[in-house]
Enzyme design. Sequence first.
Site, mmCIF file in Angstrom:
data_model
loop_
_atom_site.group_PDB
_atom_site.id
_atom_site.type_symbol
_atom_site.label_atom_id
_atom_site.label_comp_id
_atom_site.label_asym_id
_atom_site.label_seq_id
_atom_site.Cartn_x
_atom_site.Cartn_y
_atom_site.Cartn_z
ATOM 1 N N ASN A 1 9.493 3.846 3.056
ATOM 2 C CA ASN A 1 9.371 3.361 4.427
ATOM 3 C C ASN A 1 10.677 2.703 4.822
ATOM 4 O OD1 ASN A 1 6.503 2.718 3.011
ATOM 5 N ND2 ASN A 1 6.204 3.265 5.145
ATOM 6 N N HIS B 1 5.600 4.477 12.651
ATOM 7 C CA HIS B 1 5.668 4.379 11.186
ATOM 8 C C HIS B 1 6.727 5.375 10.700
ATOM 9 C CE1 HIS B 1 3.376 4.018 7.197
ATOM 10 N NE2 HIS B 1 4.075 5.117 6.995
ATOM 11 N N CYS C 1 5.001 9.063 0.036
ATOM 12 C CA CYS C 1 3.615 9.516 0.032
ATOM 13 C C CYS C 1 3.504 10.528 -1.093
ATOM 14 C CB CYS C 1 3.210 10.137 1.358
ATOM 15 S SG CYS C 1 1.549 10.822 1.286
ATOM 16 N N ARG D 1 0.835 -1.212 0.000
ATOM 17 C CA ARG D 1 0.000 0.000 0.000
ATOM 18 C C ARG D 1 0.871 1.264 0.000
ATOM 19 N NH1 ARG D 1 -0.564 4.663 2.714
ATOM 20 N NH2 ARG D 1 -0.261 3.545 4.668
ATOM 21 N N ASP D 2 1.562 1.516 1.093
ATOM 22 C CA ASP D 2 2.333 2.762 1.207
ATOM 23 C C ASP D 2 3.418 2.797 0.131
ATOM 24 O OD1 ASP D 2 3.003 5.206 2.249
ATOM 25 O OD2 ASP D 2 3.724 4.474 4.174
ATOM 26 N N HIS E 1 9.632 6.689 7.896
ATOM 27 C CA HIS E 1 10.244 6.688 6.566
ATOM 28 C C HIS E 1 11.724 6.976 6.770
ATOM 29 C CE1 HIS E 1 6.684 6.497 3.868
ATOM 30 N NE2 HIS E 1 6.105 6.656 5.035
HETATM 31 N N1 COA Z 1 -13.206 5.095 -3.400
HETATM 32 C C1 COA Z 1 -13.465 5.389 -4.689
HETATM 33 N N2 COA Z 1 -13.953 6.555 -5.119
HETATM 34 C C2 COA Z 1 -14.210 7.491 -4.177
HETATM 35 C C3 COA Z 1 -13.969 7.257 -2.818
HETATM 36 C C4 COA Z 1 -13.435 6.005 -2.429
HETATM 37 N N3 COA Z 1 -13.174 5.714 -1.152
HETATM 38 N N4 COA Z 1 -14.305 8.356 -2.124
HETATM 39 C C5 COA Z 1 -14.776 9.253 -3.018
HETATM 40 N N5 COA Z 1 -14.708 8.724 -4.264
HETATM 41 C C6 COA Z 1 -15.134 9.363 -5.508
HETATM 42 C C7 COA Z 1 -16.551 9.883 -5.415
HETATM 43 O O1 COA Z 1 -17.468 8.860 -5.726
HETATM 44 C C8 COA Z 1 -16.544 10.976 -6.448
HETATM 45 O O2 COA Z 1 -16.635 10.401 -7.724
HETATM 46 P P1 COA Z 1 -17.411 11.119 -8.935
HETATM 47 O O3 COA Z 1 -16.607 12.367 -9.195
HETATM 48 O O4 COA Z 1 -17.323 10.116 -10.036
HETATM 49 O O5 COA Z 1 -18.766 11.385 -8.421
HETATM 50 C C9 COA Z 1 -15.147 11.571 -6.311
HETATM 51 O O6 COA Z 1 -14.348 10.532 -5.734
HETATM 52 C C10 COA Z 1 -15.101 12.799 -5.422
HETATM 53 O O7 COA Z 1 -15.706 12.492 -4.171
HETATM 54 P P2 COA Z 1 -15.528 13.419 -2.876
HETATM 55 O O8 COA Z 1 -16.247 12.778 -1.747
HETATM 56 O O9 COA Z 1 -15.885 14.846 -3.236
HETATM 57 O O10 COA Z 1 -14.004 13.276 -2.566
HETATM 58 P P3 COA Z 1 -12.805 14.342 -2.660
HETATM 59 O O11 COA Z 1 -12.563 14.725 -4.068
HETATM 60 O O12 COA Z 1 -13.007 15.417 -1.647
HETATM 61 O O13 COA Z 1 -11.596 13.427 -2.198
HETATM 62 C C11 COA Z 1 -10.866 11.515 -0.909
HETATM 63 C C12 COA Z 1 -11.591 12.854 -0.897
HETATM 64 C C13 COA Z 1 -10.595 11.155 0.540
HETATM 65 C C14 COA Z 1 -11.746 10.470 -1.572
HETATM 66 C C15 COA Z 1 -9.553 11.672 -1.720
HETATM 67 O O14 COA Z 1 -8.876 12.794 -1.227
HETATM 68 C C16 COA Z 1 -8.661 10.482 -1.576
HETATM 69 O O15 COA Z 1 -8.968 9.382 -2.035
HETATM 70 N N6 COA Z 1 -7.482 10.654 -0.948
HETATM 71 C C17 COA Z 1 -6.578 9.551 -0.728
HETATM 72 C C18 COA Z 1 -5.214 10.048 -0.589
HETATM 73 C C19 COA Z 1 -4.317 8.900 -0.226
HETATM 74 O O16 COA Z 1 -4.597 7.743 -0.395
HETATM 75 N N7 COA Z 1 -3.134 9.297 0.248
HETATM 76 C C20 COA Z 1 -2.166 8.378 0.627
HETATM 77 C C21 COA Z 1 -2.415 7.739 1.937
HETATM 78 S S1 COA Z 1 -1.402 8.469 3.205
HETATM 79 ZN ZN ZN Z 2 4.004 6.189 5.205
#
Ligand code: COA
Ligand code: ZN
Length: 286
Positions: free
Chosen positions: A250, A208, A241, A16-17, A210
């Site tokens: 990591n 955790h 990240c 994942r990370d 890095h």
């Molecule tokens: N899985 C799949 N799609 C998702 C989702 C999820 N968990 N959460 C939201 N979406 C989709 C929505 O369905 C929407 O789709 P559409 O445009 O087709 O309707 C779109 O994403 C936007 O949804 P919204 O709720 O407005 O989300 P956002 O744009 O504010 O983003 C997150 C919020 C949390 C979903 C997004 O920032 C994200 O996935 N971040 C992850 C970052 C990450 O993994 N970082 C590394 C880990 S440390």
């Molecule tokens: Zn990390």
Amino acid sequence: MNSLPAAVRIVEVGPRDGFQSIEQTIPTDAKIQFINTLSEAKLPEIEVTSFVSPQWIPQLADAQEVSIEIIRDSNIMYTALIPNIKGLERALDANYSSVAVFTAASDTFSQKNINCSIKESITRFQRMKTSFQDNSMRVRGYISTVWVCPYEGQMEPENVLPVIDALLELGIDEISLGDTIGKATPDDVRNTLDLILSLHDANQFALHFHDTYNHALENIRVGLEYGISTFDSSAGGVGGCPFAPGASGNVSTGSVLNLCKELGIETGVDDQKLSAAVNFIQSYLN
Ligand code: COA
Ligand code: ZN
């Protein structure tokens, strides 16, 4: 000061990370084979993937397929990272009984990473609480940027306390304290753990790290001295990240194993199988 723990639990976060932060996308079949080999290495917990927005993390868009296809060993905990209810629903569909939620100690980092404030992220988690309970889920909570934020710089140790309280309030089983960009020094880790562990039990926490500035192993050593016995690492040290400029991989699982061996601490991990997993995935990495 505590004596060192007799055993350490390693949480393997490479799939994942690691994979979320490299430019190229690893083929799904290779991810599956990699995770299966990590299972053979008997890592006690493997963070398989994340159910986040595929627009944000295209490298893990195959989360469902990977999760369904891997061979699960009943002695290993398989965890998926989720940001919101939609992620939780996807994780349940893919047969997870363990998930990890994530927030941060820095509001700017939270905005960049999950498009909401720390407070809003906690509200998102609160909406999942009933579902966690109804599905008897084990929940891990990550707090990123505990020591240094790529946007806000050095964090005050006090910043993390309300975030810890909010996660514990939600019934979260284990909190992983993250040095997202690998800038924490052993003294920083001591200062923060002095504060946190004056209020909470060490067995509720994982660390955790890095390894950007080669402090990770020293920092783990400090954690061990404070009685912490769960550490996140990635096979081969792949990782970072995508929303944390300057983050490198990591700490590598192999180097954590070596440290534990040196200190006479049990991990239960088969280091030859771990090397096989690293050798296998190496050819897919630049
Ligand atoms: N899985 C799949 N799609 C998702 C989702 C999820 N968990 N959460 C939201 N979406 C989709 C929505 O369905 C929407 O789709 P559409 O445009 O087709 O309707 C779109 O994403 C936007 O949804 P919204 O709720 O407005 O989300 P956002 O744009 O504010 O983003 C997150 C919020 C949390 C979903 C997004 O920032 C994200 O996935 N971040 C992850 C970052 C990450 O993994 N970082 C590394 C880990 S440390
Ligand atoms: Zn990390």
